[in-house]
Design a protein around this motif. Structure first.
Motif, PDB file in Angstrom:
ATOM      1  N   PHE A  60      28.702 -37.249 -14.637  1.00  0.00           N
ATOM      2  CA  PHE A  60      29.778 -36.343 -15.075  1.00  0.00           C
ATOM      3  C   PHE A  60      30.387 -36.733 -16.406  1.00  0.00           C
ATOM      4  O   PHE A  60      31.130 -35.962 -17.010  1.00  0.00           O
ATOM      5  CB  PHE A  60      30.880 -36.304 -14.010  1.00  0.00           C
ATOM      6  N   LYS A  61      30.120 -37.932 -16.886  1.00  0.00           N
ATOM      7  CA  LYS A  61      30.759 -38.406 -18.120  1.00  0.00           C
ATOM      8  C   LYS A  61      30.441 -37.511 -19.302  1.00  0.00           C
ATOM      9  O   LYS A  61      31.215 -37.440 -20.260  1.00  0.00           O
ATOM     10  CB  LYS A  61      30.317 -39.836 -18.421  1.00  0.00           C
ATOM     11  N   SER A  84      32.882 -49.823 -20.319  1.00  0.00           N
ATOM     12  CA  SER A  84      32.213 -49.027 -19.294  1.00  0.00           C
ATOM     13  C   SER A  84      31.631 -49.863 -18.173  1.00  0.00           C
ATOM     14  O   SER A  84      31.193 -50.998 -18.372  1.00  0.00           O
ATOM     15  CB  SER A  84      31.099 -48.196 -19.936  1.00  0.00           C
ATOM     16  N   THR A  85      31.597 -49.238 -16.986  1.00  0.00           N
ATOM     17  CA  THR A  85      30.800 -49.778 -15.882  1.00  0.00           C
ATOM     18  C   THR A  85      29.384 -49.205 -15.948  1.00  0.00           C
ATOM     19  O   THR A  85      28.609 -49.388 -15.016  1.00  0.00           O
ATOM     20  CB  THR A  85      31.451 -49.424 -14.531  1.00  0.00           C
ATOM     21  N   ASN A  87      28.113 -45.712 -16.933  1.00  0.00           N
ATOM     22  CA  ASN A  87      27.862 -44.297 -17.212  1.00  0.00           C
ATOM     23  C   ASN A  87      28.539 -43.800 -18.480  1.00  0.00           C
ATOM     24  O   ASN A  87      27.952 -43.027 -19.239  1.00  0.00           O
ATOM     25  CB  ASN A  87      28.298 -43.439 -16.021  1.00  0.00           C
ATOM     26  N   THR A  88      29.765 -44.236 -18.709  1.00  0.00           N
ATOM     27  CA  THR A  88      30.440 -43.830 -19.940  1.00  0.00           C
ATOM     28  C   THR A  88      29.662 -44.331 -21.151  1.00  0.00           C
ATOM     29  O   THR A  88      29.490 -43.602 -22.141  1.00  0.00           O
ATOM     30  CB  THR A  88      31.882 -44.369 -19.971  1.00  0.00           C
ATOM     31  N   GLY A 187      37.658 -44.467  -9.632  1.00  0.00           N
ATOM     32  CA  GLY A 187      37.462 -45.761 -10.283  1.00  0.00           C
ATOM     33  C   GLY A 187      38.580 -45.984 -11.273  1.00  0.00           C
ATOM     34  O   GLY A 187      39.647 -46.510 -10.943  1.00  0.00           O
ATOM     35  N   ASN A 188      38.359 -45.537 -12.513  1.00  0.00           N
ATOM     36  CA  ASN A 188      39.416 -45.607 -13.522  1.00  0.00           C
ATOM     37  C   ASN A 188      40.398 -44.452 -13.343  1.00  0.00           C
ATOM     38  O   ASN A 188      41.370 -44.338 -14.064  1.00  0.00           O
ATOM     39  CB  ASN A 188      38.793 -45.603 -14.921  1.00  0.00           C
ATOM     40  N   ALA A 189      40.104 -43.566 -12.407  1.00  0.00           N
ATOM     41  CA  ALA A 189      40.989 -42.487 -11.927  1.00  0.00           C
ATOM     42  C   ALA A 189      41.130 -41.306 -12.883  1.00  0.00           C
ATOM     43  O   ALA A 189      41.993 -40.450 -12.704  1.00  0.00           O
ATOM     44  CB  ALA A 189      42.361 -43.028 -11.526  1.00  0.00           C
ATOM     45  N   GLY A 190      40.259 -41.232 -13.876  1.00  0.00           N
ATOM     46  CA  GLY A 190      40.283 -40.103 -14.799  1.00  0.00           C
ATOM     47  C   GLY A 190      39.769 -38.821 -14.169  1.00  0.00           C
ATOM     48  O   GLY A 190      40.346 -37.742 -14.357  1.00  0.00           O
ATOM     49  N   ASN A 191      38.694 -38.937 -13.398  1.00  0.00           N
ATOM     50  CA  ASN A 191      38.038 -37.718 -12.927  1.00  0.00           C
ATOM     51  C   ASN A 191      38.880 -36.963 -11.913  1.00  0.00           C
ATOM     52  O   ASN A 191      38.989 -35.743 -11.985  1.00  0.00           O
ATOM     53  CB  ASN A 191      36.657 -38.054 -12.343  1.00  0.00           C
ATOM     54  N   GLU A 282      24.016 -42.141  -6.938  1.00  0.00           N
ATOM     55  CA  GLU A 282      24.280 -43.579  -7.010  1.00  0.00           C
ATOM     56  C   GLU A 282      25.365 -43.956  -5.996  1.00  0.00           C
ATOM     57  O   GLU A 282      26.050 -43.083  -5.450  1.00  0.00           O
ATOM     58  CB  GLU A 282      24.610 -44.008  -8.426  1.00  0.00           C
ATOM     59  N   THR A 312      28.894 -38.029  -8.361  1.00  0.00           N
ATOM     60  CA  THR A 312      29.187 -38.192  -9.781  1.00  0.00           C
ATOM     61  C   THR A 312      28.008 -38.618 -10.646  1.00  0.00           C
ATOM     62  O   THR A 312      27.992 -38.356 -11.841  1.00  0.00           O
ATOM     63  CB  THR A 312      30.308 -39.236  -9.913  1.00  0.00           C
TER      64      THR A 312
HETATM   65  N1  F0G Z   1      31.338 -42.286 -10.120  1.00  0.00           N
HETATM   66  C1  F0G Z   1      30.601 -42.780 -11.121  1.00  0.00           C
HETATM   67  C2  F0G Z   1      29.113 -42.687 -11.001  1.00  0.00           C
HETATM   68  C3  F0G Z   1      31.212 -43.374 -12.242  1.00  0.00           C
HETATM   69  O1  F0G Z   1      30.458 -43.856 -13.220  1.00  0.00           O
HETATM   70  C4  F0G Z   1      32.623 -43.456 -12.286  1.00  0.00           C
HETATM   71  C5  F0G Z   1      33.293 -44.099 -13.407  1.00  0.00           C
HETATM   72  C6  F0G Z   1      33.344 -42.911 -11.218  1.00  0.00           C
HETATM   73  C7  F0G Z   1      32.670 -42.343 -10.161  1.00  0.00           C
HETATM   74  C8  F0G Z   1      34.817 -42.932 -11.168  1.00  0.00           C
HETATM   75  O2  F0G Z   1      35.390 -42.018 -12.072  1.00  0.00           O
HETATM   76  O3  F0G Z   1      36.662 -43.635 -13.412  1.00  0.00           O
HETATM   77  O4  F0G Z   1      37.114 -41.199 -13.571  1.00  0.00           O
HETATM   78  O5  F0G Z   1      37.745 -42.478 -11.532  1.00  0.00           O
HETATM   79  N2  F0G Z   1      32.686 -44.714 -14.320  1.00  0.00           N
HETATM   80  C9  F0G Z   1      33.311 -45.254 -15.540  1.00  0.00           C
HETATM   81  C10 F0G Z   1      32.247 -45.740 -16.503  1.00  0.00           C
HETATM   82  C11 F0G Z   1      34.395 -46.213 -15.297  1.00  0.00           C
HETATM   83  O6  F0G Z   1      32.525 -46.611 -17.328  1.00  0.00           O
HETATM   84  O7  F0G Z   1      31.137 -45.219 -16.480  1.00  0.00           O
HETATM   85  P1  F0G Z   1      36.824 -42.344 -12.684  1.00  0.00           P
END
Ligand code: F0G
Length: 346
Positions: A60-61, A84-85, A87-88, A187-191, A282, A312
Motif C-alpha cells: 500500500f505504500k 523503513s521496515t 516497504n516504504t 505499525g507506524n499508525a499512518g494507514n 506478508e 497490506t
Molecule cells: N503492513 C505492512 C506490510 C507494512 O509495511 C506496514 C508499515 C504496515 C502494515 C503498517 O502500516 O505503519 O501505516 O501503521 N510499514 C512501514 C514501512 C513502517 O517502513 O514500510 P502503518
C-alpha cells in the motif's frame, strides 16, 4: 473498458495537487476487493480482502508515495529520504527512479524481509542498515531532513496519508457504501489514520476502525512506547508510532478498537489466507485477519455485517518465512512412476 490511470488522476479533486503538479506514477491503486469465503464462514460476516500487495511495488505504500514524490518534485527536491521496515523503502526507491531523484533509506539491520531489501537495492537506493530499531531510524531521518537538503517521505509527510486515504474511496466505490467494520494492521499508525480520513471524506456512514498491533510491538494498546519491540511481523515492528494520536482518534471517533494479536495468531491467519483463500500476503498483513478472528471470539461483530480487511503487502516480499513454514520439497529422478509414488497417486 475503462483504463486505470493511477490514483492521482482517478481522485485528483480530492488530493493536494494542481494542474501544474508533475504526476509521478506507476499506476498504483485500483487494487481488487476480493471476497474471503473461508474467513467469512469462520466469523459469520461478509468479509472482503483489500489486496494491497497488488500495487506496483507490492504494498500500500505506493499510494502515499505517488503523492509524496510528486509533491517533492513540485517543490524542487533532488533527493528523498525515509526510515523503513522495508516497504516504504521499496516504494520510495522505485518512485524516486521514476522521478529522477536520488533516494536514501535507513532500515533496522537484520530486521527487514529479503524481498524488500532486494527492491531498494535493485532500484539503486542508497541503503544504510542501522544498528537499531525502526524508531531509531525515523528519529535519524527527521534530523537529516531538518539539516540537509533532502525531503522526508515517511508518513509524517502529510502527502503520504492523503494518497493512502484513496484506498477507502475505492472500497466505498466497490461496495456501494462503506463496510460496517474495517480491520487493518497498525505499525507506524499512518494507514489506519489515512483510511479514517478517507472514509470520513467519502462515506455517508464510515465503518468502525479495528486496528491490530503485534503483541510484542503494541505501544498504543499498552499506552506506552515499547523500547525493544519484537514480532515475526517485521513490517510492524515499531515501538513509538509517528501517527499515534491520529490512530487513537480514528479508533475513538469510529467507535472501534485497537488490540494486540500474538505472533502465533498472525502466523495462523497467514496460513489461513494462503491455504484457505489463495491469497499470499506478508505476515504483517495477516494481522488484520488475525484481529478479525479475535474480534469475532470477543463478540465484537454482529452476524451478517460487512467487513473489509486490508492485507497490506505481498507474500513474495518475505520468501524466507514462506519457505521455513512449509514442508521441504521432495526430489525425484526423471521418472513419472517416481512422481506418481511421491504424489501418492499409485
Ligand atoms: N503492513 C505492512 C506490510 C507494512 O509495511 C506496514 C508499515 C504496515 C502494515 C503498517 O502500516 O505503519 O501505516 O501503521 N510499514 C512501514 C514501512 C513502517 O517502513 O514500510 P502503518
Amino acid at each position: 473498458s475503462r483504463v486505470w490511470r493511477g490514483l492521482i488522476e482517478e481522485y485528483r479533486d480530492r488530493l493536494p495537487v494542481s494542474a501544474t503538479t508533475p504526476v509521478v506514477t506507476l499506476l498504483e491503486g485500483g487494487t481488487p476487493l476480493v471476497p474471503a469465503p473461508k474467513v467469512s464462514a469462520l466469523v459469520g460476516c461478509d468479509v472482503f480482502l483489500k489486496v494491497e500487495g497488488l500495487n506496483p511495488t507490492g504494498s500500500f505504500k505506493d499510494r502515499g508515495m505517488t503523492v509524496a514524490i510528486s509533491k517533492a518534485v513540485e517543490e524542487g527536491a533532488q533527493a528523498v529520504i525515509c526510515a523503513s521496515t522495508g516497504n516504504t523503502s521499496a516504494s520510495a526507491a522505485a518512485y524516486a527512479v521514476r522521478a529522477g531523484l536520488t533516494c536514501a533509506v535507513l532500515v533496522p539491520r537484520g530486521k527487514i524481509a529479503m524481498g524488500k531489501l532486494a527492491q531498494a537495492l535493485v532500484h539503486g537506493a542508497k541503503l544504510l542498515q542501522v544498528e537499531g530499531s525502526f524508531d531509531d531510524c525515523l528519529e535519524m531521518t527527521k534530523k537529516l531532513a531538518e539539516n540537509y537538503p533532502i525531503a522526508l517521505v515517511n508518513s509524517v509527510n502529510p502527502h503520504r496519508l492523503q494518497g493512502q486515504k484513496t484506498a477507502a474511496f475505492e472500497i466505498v466505490d466497490a461496495l456501494g457504501s462503506a463496510p460496517d467494520v474495517h480491520c487493518i494492521p497498525v505499525g507506524n499508525a499512518g494507514n489506519i489514520s489515512a483510511y479514517w480520513m478517507g472514509y470520513q471524506e467519502y462515506a455517508a456512514k464510515p465503518p468502525k476502525m479495528f486496528g491490530f498491533q503485534a503483541s510484542g510491538s503494541a505501544p498504543i494498546v499498552n499506552g506506552a512506547p515499547v523500547t525493544h519491540p519484537h514480532t515475526i511481523a517485521t513490517a510492524i515492528r515499531i515501538g513509538n508510532p509517528a501517527s499515534w494520536k491520529l490512530a487513537e482518534a480514528a479508533r475513538d471517533e469510529s467507535g472501534g478498537v485497537i488490540q494486540a494479536v500474538t505472533d502465533r495468531q498472525i502466523a495462523a491467519a497467514y496460513k489461513l489466507l494462503a491455504q484457505g483463500e489463495g491469497v499470499f500476503v506478508e505476515l504483517a498483513s495477516a494481522a488484520s485477519v488475525a484481529g478479525l478472528l479475535q474480534a469475532h471470539e470477543q463478540g465484537l461483530l454482529q452476524p451478517g455485517q460487512r467487513v473489509v480487511c486490508t492485507v497490506t503487502g505481498n507474500g513474495l516480499k518475505d520468501p524466507d518465512w514462506a519457505i521455513s513454514g512449509a514442508p521441504a520439497p521432495v526430489t525425484i529422478p526423471i521418472d513419472a512412476y517416481a512422481a506418481a509414488a511421491a504424489l501418492e497417486l499409485a
